[in-house]
Design an enzyme around this catalytic site. Structure first.
Site, mmCIF file in Angstrom:
data_model
loop_
_atom_site.group_PDB
_atom_site.id
_atom_site.type_symbol
_atom_site.label_atom_id
_atom_site.label_comp_id
_atom_site.label_asym_id
_atom_site.label_seq_id
_atom_site.Cartn_x
_atom_site.Cartn_y
_atom_site.Cartn_z
ATOM 1 N N ASP A 225 0.877 -1.174 0.000
ATOM 2 C CA ASP A 225 0.000 0.000 0.000
ATOM 3 C C ASP A 225 0.910 1.218 0.000
ATOM 4 O OD1 ASP A 225 -2.930 0.614 -0.006
ATOM 5 O OD2 ASP A 225 -2.223 2.035 1.493
ATOM 6 N N TYR B 67 1.984 9.092 -10.092
ATOM 7 C CA TYR B 67 2.427 10.466 -9.838
ATOM 8 C C TYR B 67 3.903 10.691 -10.154
ATOM 9 C CZ TYR B 67 -2.042 10.643 -7.386
ATOM 10 O OH TYR B 67 -3.379 10.582 -7.086
HETATM 11 P P1 ITT Z 1 -3.396 -2.389 -5.487
HETATM 12 O O1 ITT Z 1 -4.194 -1.971 -4.265
HETATM 13 O O2 ITT Z 1 -4.087 -3.383 -6.340
HETATM 14 O O3 ITT Z 1 -1.982 -2.784 -5.128
HETATM 15 P P2 ITT Z 1 -3.570 0.442 -6.164
HETATM 16 O O4 ITT Z 1 -3.028 1.270 -7.284
HETATM 17 O O5 ITT Z 1 -5.021 0.605 -5.794
HETATM 18 O O6 ITT Z 1 -3.219 -1.094 -6.451
HETATM 19 P P3 ITT Z 1 -2.753 1.651 -3.647
HETATM 20 O O7 ITT Z 1 -4.101 1.661 -3.031
HETATM 21 O O8 ITT Z 1 -1.564 1.257 -2.794
HETATM 22 O O9 ITT Z 1 -2.665 0.692 -4.893
HETATM 23 O O10 ITT Z 1 -2.482 3.096 -4.265
HETATM 24 C C1 ITT Z 1 -1.218 3.438 -4.661
HETATM 25 C C2 ITT Z 1 -1.282 4.682 -5.528
HETATM 26 O O11 ITT Z 1 -0.243 5.582 -5.120
HETATM 27 C C3 ITT Z 1 -0.982 4.331 -6.961
HETATM 28 O O12 ITT Z 1 -2.159 3.985 -7.661
HETATM 29 C C4 ITT Z 1 -0.320 5.617 -7.454
HETATM 30 O O13 ITT Z 1 -1.304 6.577 -7.735
HETATM 31 C C5 ITT Z 1 0.432 6.107 -6.227
HETATM 32 N N1 ITT Z 1 1.818 5.580 -6.213
HETATM 33 C C6 ITT Z 1 2.319 4.640 -5.359
HETATM 34 N N2 ITT Z 1 3.593 4.360 -5.661
HETATM 35 C C7 ITT Z 1 3.910 5.120 -6.723
HETATM 36 C C8 ITT Z 1 5.060 5.250 -7.507
HETATM 37 O O14 ITT Z 1 6.144 4.520 -7.293
HETATM 38 N N3 ITT Z 1 5.041 6.115 -8.512
HETATM 39 C C9 ITT Z 1 3.937 6.844 -8.781
HETATM 40 N N4 ITT Z 1 2.799 6.769 -8.110
HETATM 41 C C10 ITT Z 1 2.767 5.915 -7.066
#
Ligand code: ITT
Length: 200
Positions: free
Chosen positions: A70, A155
């Site tokens: 997450d 992002y």
């Molecule tokens: P899962 O829950 O299926 O893993 P998700 O995209 O919904 O996928 P999250 O709830 O953890 O996952 O949200 C993470 C968000 O944060 C992701 O969708 C991006 O918008 C941002 N994010 C996280 N890590 C990032 C990265 O390395 N580079 C750019 N954006 C990132």
């Protein structure tokens, strides 16, 4: 070779995770690879709670070792938004060009010292019948004044890392995967996993 499921549906994350964990003696499956298609409600109030919710849900379902990530972007000027709501910010299906443009616009004319931000990543590791373990990684930076770069995902085109004078989307994947929040959390989880697999 030990099977491990990574409980994510985010392909950008999964690509980085595979690159960072490459070389470990494990068979790493995404949810899609494992044929799992369920919607997990992420209703925790922190990255850690949400990572545990995802890892434990899939561990209960499959009885296998499960990892979950997450993560998100905290922007100080926006009171740490989008934070745990990073994926849902302005709508789950809104293109990142729109989300990133909106953020740049919100921070228009704001001086550099007030543009501080960080990517945070918590990885949870759930072993059947045992306590779930978490590790967190952080990378500090700034919100850029314009969108730049086409590598990475989400992002990355607005997250500027002063040490490298570019955004994480300008960086080659090999560099981002050495210094990122996800790289740091996964390096720490690698140790947990190695210890667990050695003690079996
Ligand atoms: P899962 O829950 O299926 O893993 P998700 O995209 O919904 O996928 P999250 O709830 O953890 O996952 O949200 C993470 C968000 O944060 C992701 O969708 C991006 O918008 C941002 N994010 C996280 N890590 C990032 C990265 O390395 N580079 C750019 N954006 C990132």
């Amino acid at each position: 070779m030990r099977r491990i499921i990574f409980a994510t549906s985010n392909e950008g994350k999964m690509k980085e995770i595979r690159e960072i964990l490459m070389g470990m003696d494990i068979e790493l499956l995404s949810l899609k690879d494992a044929g799992i298609d369920i919607d997990i409600i992420e209703d925790g109030s922190s990255f850690e709670e949400n990572a545990i919710i995802k890892a434990e849900a899939i561990c209960k379902l499959t009885g296998e070792i499960v990892l979950a990530d997450d993560s998100g972007l905290e922007i100080d000027y926006l009171d740490k938004a989008p934070g745990i709501y990073s994926a849902r910010f302005l709508g789950e299906n809104t293109p990142y060009l729109e989300k990133n443009t909106y953020i740049i616009e919100q921070l228009k004319n704001i001086p550099n010292d007030k543009r501080t931000a960080r990517f945070v990543c918590t990885i949870a590791c759930s072993f059947p019948g045992q306590d779930t373990i978490t590790r967190t990684g952080i990378i500090e930076g700034y919100i850029a004044d314009k969108i730049s770069g086409s590598n990475g995902f989400g992002y990355d085109p607005i997250f500027y890392v002063p040490e490298y004078k570019c955004t994480t989307a300008d960086m080659p994947a090999e560099l981002k995967n050495k210094i990122s929040h996800r790289a740091k959390a996964l390096e720490a989880i690698k140790e947990v996993l190695t210890e667990h697999l050695d003690n079996r």
